[in-house]
Design an enzyme around this catalytic site. Structure first.
Site, PDB file in Angstrom:
ATOM      1  N   ASP A  58      -3.479   9.226 -21.321  1.00 16.24           N
ATOM      2  CA  ASP A  58      -4.201   9.165 -20.049  1.00 16.24           C
ATOM      3  C   ASP A  58      -5.281   8.082 -20.180  1.00 16.24           C
ATOM      4  N   LEU A  80      -1.441  -1.486 -14.578  1.00 17.22           N
ATOM      5  CA  LEU A  80      -0.850  -0.992 -13.324  1.00 17.22           C
ATOM      6  C   LEU A  80      -1.068   0.505 -13.110  1.00 17.22           C
ATOM      7  N   ALA A  81      -1.463   1.243 -14.159  1.00 11.62           N
ATOM      8  CA  ALA A  81      -1.567   2.705 -14.019  1.00 11.62           C
ATOM      9  C   ALA A  81      -2.503   3.037 -12.864  1.00 11.62           C
ATOM     10  N   THR A  99      -8.351   8.306 -11.996  1.00 12.70           N
ATOM     11  CA  THR A  99      -7.478   7.303 -12.627  1.00 12.70           C
ATOM     12  C   THR A  99      -7.838   5.878 -12.197  1.00 12.70           C
ATOM     13  N   THR A 131      -3.982  -4.370  -4.796  1.00 15.24           N
ATOM     14  CA  THR A 131      -3.231  -4.260  -3.544  1.00 15.24           C
ATOM     15  C   THR A 131      -3.932  -4.994  -2.404  1.00 15.24           C
ATOM     16  N   ASP A 132      -3.150  -5.375  -1.394  1.00 14.85           N
ATOM     17  CA  ASP A 132      -3.754  -5.981  -0.201  1.00 14.85           C
ATOM     18  C   ASP A 132      -4.536  -4.955   0.617  1.00 14.85           C
ATOM     19  N   GLU A 133      -4.323  -3.655   0.341  1.00 15.11           N
ATOM     20  CA  GLU A 133      -5.003  -2.626   1.148  1.00 15.11           C
ATOM     21  C   GLU A 133      -6.516  -2.646   0.965  1.00 15.11           C
ATOM     22  N   TYR A 157      -7.358   5.979  -1.232  1.00 12.90           N
ATOM     23  CA  TYR A 157      -6.597   5.145  -2.178  1.00 12.90           C
ATOM     24  C   TYR A 157      -7.153   3.720  -2.209  1.00 12.90           C
ATOM     25  N   SER A 158      -7.242   3.089  -1.041  1.00 12.69           N
ATOM     26  CA  SER A 158      -7.647   1.676  -1.041  1.00 12.69           C
ATOM     27  C   SER A 158      -9.102   1.520  -1.470  1.00 12.69           C
ATOM     28  N   LYS A 161      -9.054   1.565  -5.203  1.00  9.93           N
ATOM     29  CA  LYS A 161      -8.551   0.294  -5.742  1.00  9.93           C
ATOM     30  C   LYS A 161      -9.605  -0.812  -5.568  1.00  9.93           C
ATOM     31  N   HIS A 291      -4.882   5.078   9.772  1.00 12.79           N
ATOM     32  CA  HIS A 291      -3.686   4.261   9.518  1.00 12.79           C
ATOM     33  C   HIS A 291      -3.952   2.769   9.781  1.00 12.79           C
TER      34      HIS A 291
HETATM   35  P1  NAD Z   1       3.542   4.430  -9.174  1.00  9.81           P
HETATM   36  O1  NAD Z   1       2.817   5.568  -8.545  1.00  9.81           O
HETATM   37  O2  NAD Z   1       5.006   4.302  -8.950  1.00  9.81           O
HETATM   38  O3  NAD Z   1       3.331   4.474 -10.763  1.00  9.81           O
HETATM   39  C1  NAD Z   1       2.087   4.695 -11.353  1.00  9.81           C
HETATM   40  C2  NAD Z   1       2.306   4.964 -12.837  1.00  9.81           C
HETATM   41  O4  NAD Z   1       1.013   5.114 -13.447  1.00  9.81           O
HETATM   42  C3  NAD Z   1       3.088   6.252 -13.129  1.00  9.81           C
HETATM   43  O5  NAD Z   1       4.104   5.999 -14.071  1.00  9.81           O
HETATM   44  C4  NAD Z   1       2.040   7.207 -13.670  1.00  9.81           C
HETATM   45  O6  NAD Z   1       2.549   8.133 -14.623  1.00  9.81           O
HETATM   46  C5  NAD Z   1       1.040   6.251 -14.301  1.00  9.81           C
HETATM   47  N1  NAD Z   1      -0.311   6.842 -14.338  1.00  9.81           N
HETATM   48  C6  NAD Z   1      -0.972   7.430 -13.308  1.00  9.81           C
HETATM   49  N2  NAD Z   1      -2.165   7.887 -13.729  1.00  9.81           N
HETATM   50  C7  NAD Z   1      -2.273   7.563 -15.038  1.00  9.81           C
HETATM   51  C8  NAD Z   1      -3.295   7.759 -16.001  1.00  9.81           C
HETATM   52  N3  NAD Z   1      -4.436   8.386 -15.704  1.00  9.81           N
HETATM   53  N4  NAD Z   1      -3.077   7.282 -17.242  1.00  9.81           N
HETATM   54  C9  NAD Z   1      -1.930   6.655 -17.578  1.00  9.81           C
HETATM   55  N5  NAD Z   1      -0.915   6.465 -16.692  1.00  9.81           N
HETATM   56  C10 NAD Z   1      -1.093   6.905 -15.425  1.00  9.81           C
HETATM   57  O7  NAD Z   1       2.766   3.132  -8.717  1.00  9.81           O
HETATM   58  P2  NAD Z   1       3.351   1.704  -8.313  1.00  9.81           P
HETATM   59  O8  NAD Z   1       3.776   1.738  -6.893  1.00  9.81           O
HETATM   60  O9  NAD Z   1       4.281   1.230  -9.357  1.00  9.81           O
HETATM   61  O10 NAD Z   1       2.003   0.839  -8.362  1.00  9.81           O
HETATM   62  C11 NAD Z   1       1.576   0.265  -9.599  1.00  9.81           C
HETATM   63  C12 NAD Z   1       0.294  -0.510  -9.364  1.00  9.81           C
HETATM   64  O11 NAD Z   1       0.515  -1.538  -8.403  1.00  9.81           O
HETATM   65  C13 NAD Z   1      -0.845   0.349  -8.820  1.00  9.81           C
HETATM   66  O12 NAD Z   1      -2.043  -0.066  -9.424  1.00  9.81           O
HETATM   67  C14 NAD Z   1      -0.859   0.039  -7.319  1.00  9.81           C
HETATM   68  O13 NAD Z   1      -2.144   0.183  -6.793  1.00  9.81           O
HETATM   69  C15 NAD Z   1      -0.409  -1.421  -7.338  1.00  9.81           C
HETATM   70  N6  NAD Z   1       0.299  -1.892  -6.122  1.00  9.81           N
HETATM   71  C16 NAD Z   1       1.345  -1.180  -5.607  1.00  9.81           C
HETATM   72  C17 NAD Z   1       2.046  -1.678  -4.505  1.00  9.81           C
HETATM   73  C18 NAD Z   1       3.233  -0.939  -3.923  1.00  9.81           C
HETATM   74  O14 NAD Z   1       3.744  -1.352  -2.886  1.00  9.81           O
HETATM   75  N7  NAD Z   1       3.743   0.120  -4.565  1.00  9.81           N
HETATM   76  C19 NAD Z   1       1.660  -2.897  -3.932  1.00  9.81           C
HETATM   77  C20 NAD Z   1       0.563  -3.593  -4.476  1.00  9.81           C
HETATM   78  C21 NAD Z   1      -0.096  -3.090  -5.595  1.00  9.81           C
HETATM   79  O1  DAU Z   2       0.217  -2.750   0.764  1.00  9.04           O
HETATM   80  C1  DAU Z   2       0.401  -2.335  -0.550  1.00  9.04           C
HETATM   81  C2  DAU Z   2       0.473  -0.826  -0.604  1.00  9.04           C
HETATM   82  O2  DAU Z   2       1.731  -0.451  -0.062  1.00  9.04           O
HETATM   83  C3  DAU Z   2       0.297  -0.266  -2.008  1.00  9.04           C
HETATM   84  O3  DAU Z   2      -0.981  -0.562  -2.467  1.00  9.04           O
HETATM   85  C4  DAU Z   2       0.525   1.249  -2.028  1.00  9.04           C
HETATM   86  O4  DAU Z   2       0.483   1.717  -3.363  1.00  9.04           O
HETATM   87  C5  DAU Z   2       1.888   1.527  -1.440  1.00  9.04           C
HETATM   88  O5  DAU Z   2       2.121   2.921  -1.384  1.00  9.04           O
HETATM   89  C6  DAU Z   2       2.004   0.923  -0.045  1.00  9.04           C
HETATM   90  O6  DAU Z   2       1.113   1.599   0.881  1.00  9.04           O
HETATM   91  P1  DAU Z   2       1.578   1.980   2.362  1.00  9.04           P
HETATM   92  O7  DAU Z   2       0.720   3.074   2.855  1.00  9.04           O
HETATM   93  O8  DAU Z   2       1.729   0.778   3.209  1.00  9.04           O
HETATM   94  O9  DAU Z   2       3.087   2.505   2.005  1.00  9.04           O
HETATM   95  P2  DAU Z   2       3.929   3.754   2.532  1.00  9.04           P
HETATM   96  O10 DAU Z   2       5.321   3.568   2.015  1.00  9.04           O
HETATM   97  O11 DAU Z   2       3.265   5.057   2.265  1.00  9.04           O
HETATM   98  O12 DAU Z   2       3.950   3.543   4.098  1.00  9.04           O
HETATM   99  C7  DAU Z   2       4.431   2.330   4.678  1.00  9.04           C
HETATM  100  C8  DAU Z   2       4.246   2.448   6.177  1.00  9.04           C
HETATM  101  O13 DAU Z   2       5.171   3.430   6.682  1.00  9.04           O
HETATM  102  C9  DAU Z   2       2.865   2.908   6.595  1.00  9.04           C
HETATM  103  O14 DAU Z   2       2.520   2.247   7.803  1.00  9.04           O
HETATM  104  C10 DAU Z   2       3.041   4.416   6.864  1.00  9.04           C
HETATM  105  C11 DAU Z   2       4.485   4.510   7.343  1.00  9.04           C
HETATM  106  N1  DAU Z   2       5.216   5.742   7.015  1.00  9.04           N
HETATM  107  C12 DAU Z   2       5.207   6.183   5.731  1.00  9.04           C
HETATM  108  C13 DAU Z   2       5.900   7.314   5.371  1.00  9.04           C
HETATM  109  C14 DAU Z   2       5.885   7.826   3.943  1.00  9.04           C
HETATM  110  C15 DAU Z   2       5.942   6.399   7.999  1.00  9.04           C
HETATM  111  O15 DAU Z   2       5.968   5.975   9.172  1.00  9.04           O
HETATM  112  N2  DAU Z   2       6.640   7.518   7.646  1.00  9.04           N
HETATM  113  C16 DAU Z   2       6.645   8.029   6.376  1.00  9.04           C
HETATM  114  O16 DAU Z   2       7.278   9.091   6.126  1.00  9.04           O
END
Ligand code: NAD
Ligand code: DAU
Length: 350
Positions: A58, A80-81, A99, A131-133, A157-158, A161, A291
């Site tokens: 962790d 990335l965690a 985290t 993230t862009d958020e 979340y955002s 971050k 949202h």
């Molecule tokens: P994810 O939720 O799929 O994976 C996160 C991983 O981190 C998991 O494997 C989890 O076990 C591990 N983790 C969580 N807490 C932990 C802790 N305390 N110690 C060690 N490990 C831990 O996330 P993702 O979608 O792969 O995103 C990865 C990174 O990229 C994040 O920092 C997220 O903010 C960023 N990001 C995600 C997106 C997206 O669209 N998913 C876009 C831009 C940036």
């Molecule tokens: O922009 C980068 C981000 O993108 C990352 O930082 C986040 O980790 C990642 O989860 C993602 O965030 P979003 O909130 O944009 O992703 P999500 O897939 O949850 O939702 C995408 C869009 O779809 C958002 O406008 C909400 C909508 N949505 C989502 C779900 C789960 C729905 O309409 N229905 C749904 O059931």
């Protein structure tokens, strides 16, 4: 190089691990606590490689992090965690603060002390994946976010971050740690946990369940195929300038309704004639609190400085993703029973 990758059993982290082991000579220590979002199957293709190791640590646990780092003696970190799902951050923000904020702090401290102790100094690199958020929301007519966009996060979340980005920048300015930040748009692709829009809609549509679209479905996201993001991350880690931020995006803005309809059409096409159209499964449901209307990224700095551009169009990437879910039920089916059954998240708040 010896590279610590945190969160390497998650969606994007596992793509980074696969890319590092398959396409570079770097050694990888995957530091992943194994939360609900982690799957060992996502790194199965490289797990037997002698350049790969995983420790279940962790990042909030400073002593466990210190021991793992001392033993591995890394040249750099790709961090990335995180807790990553906006809806879960509404239901329970605490883990996000722990985290994303405290964990990033502990990792920065560990990296800083390792840089000093090992004599690497500013030769040790620390890439923070964000993230862009963190920039909040755009109106329909605003220019896309870039590296100069002001921080204005709107969800727990955002906000967590954004806090982590500020810590990373401070550790560069104050302690001279060679940090780089990437702020990326929405990712999609293989091994995406079926709680996020695209994989959730695919697995629900495959099972002919209702497809919950928040609000009117007119929120816009800028979609990037996860393997393109992994390439950008590794490129920024290897060639980015310390102290700099790089905005990464897919140049593929789509409304949520467009995305869900495209998934329905791809699955109908795979099923062949005769099946009832999956667009009929779409249901408009209560909107997500706070949202954000629109995200979009101007990635020209990454293109100019890092020579990075996305390799796939959204249409090709989505078709590839839908096919992957059809062919890899072994990966996602057990998650639905054991970890998350597709119920609505993010409307309760606590
Ligand atoms: P994810 O939720 O799929 O994976 C996160 C991983 O981190 C998991 O494997 C989890 O076990 C591990 N983790 C969580 N807490 C932990 C802790 N305390 N110690 C060690 N490990 C831990 O996330 P993702 O979608 O792969 O995103 C990865 C990174 O990229 C994040 O920092 C997220 O903010 C960023 N990001 C995600 C997106 C997206 O669209 N998913 C876009 C831009 C940036
Ligand atoms: O922009 C980068 C981000 O993108 C990352 O930082 C986040 O980790 C990642 O989860 C993602 O965030 P979003 O909130 O944009 O992703 P999500 O897939 O949850 O939702 C995408 C869009 O779809 C958002 O406008 C909400 C909508 N949505 C989502 C779900 C789960 C729905 O309409 N229905 C749904 O059931």
């Amino acid at each position: 190089m010896r590279v610590v990758v945190t969160g390497g059993l998650g969606f994007i982290g596992s793509a980074v691990v696969r890319h590092l082991i398959t396409n570079t000579d770097h050694e990888v220590l995957n530091v992943d606590k194994i939360t609900y979002a982690a799957t060992e199957g996502s790194v199965a293709s490289v797990a037997a490689d002698p350049r790969y190791r995983h420790v279940a640590v962790d990042i909030v646990d400073a002593e466990a992090v210190r021991v793992a780092i001392e033993e591995f003696d890394p040249d750099g970190f790709i961090h990335l965690a995180a807790e990553s799902h906006v809806d879960r951050s509404i239901d329970g923000p605490r883990e996000f603060i722990m985290t994303n904020v405290v964990g990033t702090y502990e990792l920065l401290q560990a990296a800083r002390h390792h840089a000093d102790r090992s004599g690497r100094g500013d030769g040790l690199r620390f890439l923070h994946v964000s993230t862009d958020e963190v920039f909040g929301t755009l109106s329909a007519t605003d220019a896309p976010f870039d590296e100069n966009s002001p921080y204005a996060p709107t969800s727990p979340y955002s906000a967590s971050k954004a806090a982590s980005d500020h810590l990373v920048r401070a550790w560069h300015e104050t302690f001279g740690l060679s940090t780089i930040i990437t702020n990326c748009s929405n990712n999609y692709g293989p091994f995406h946990f079926p709680e996020k829009l695209i994989p959730l809609m695919i697995v629900k549509a495959l099972r002919h369940q209702p497809l919950p679209v928040y609000g009117a479905g007119d929120n816009v996201r800028d979609w990037l195929f996860v393997e393109d993001h992994a390439r950008a991350i590794v490129r920024a880690f290897e060639a980015g300038r310390p102290g700099q931020t790089y905005a990464i995006g897919g140049n593929a803005e789509r409304t949520n309704l467009d995305v869900v309809q495209a998934i329905c059409d791809l699955l109908d096409h795979e099923a062949g004639p005769g099946a009832s159209p999956r667009r009929e499964l779409i249901q408009f449901v209560t909107d997500r609190p706070g949202h954000d209307l629109r995200y979009a990224i101007d990635a020209s700095k990454a293109s100019t400085e890092l020579g990075w551009i996305p390799s796939l169009t959204f249409e090709d990437g989505l078709a590839r993703t839908v096919r992957w879910y059809l062919e890899n039920e072994w990966w996602w089916q057990p998650l639905l029973g054991e970890r998350y059954e597709g119920q609505r998240l993010g409307v309760t708040g606590s």
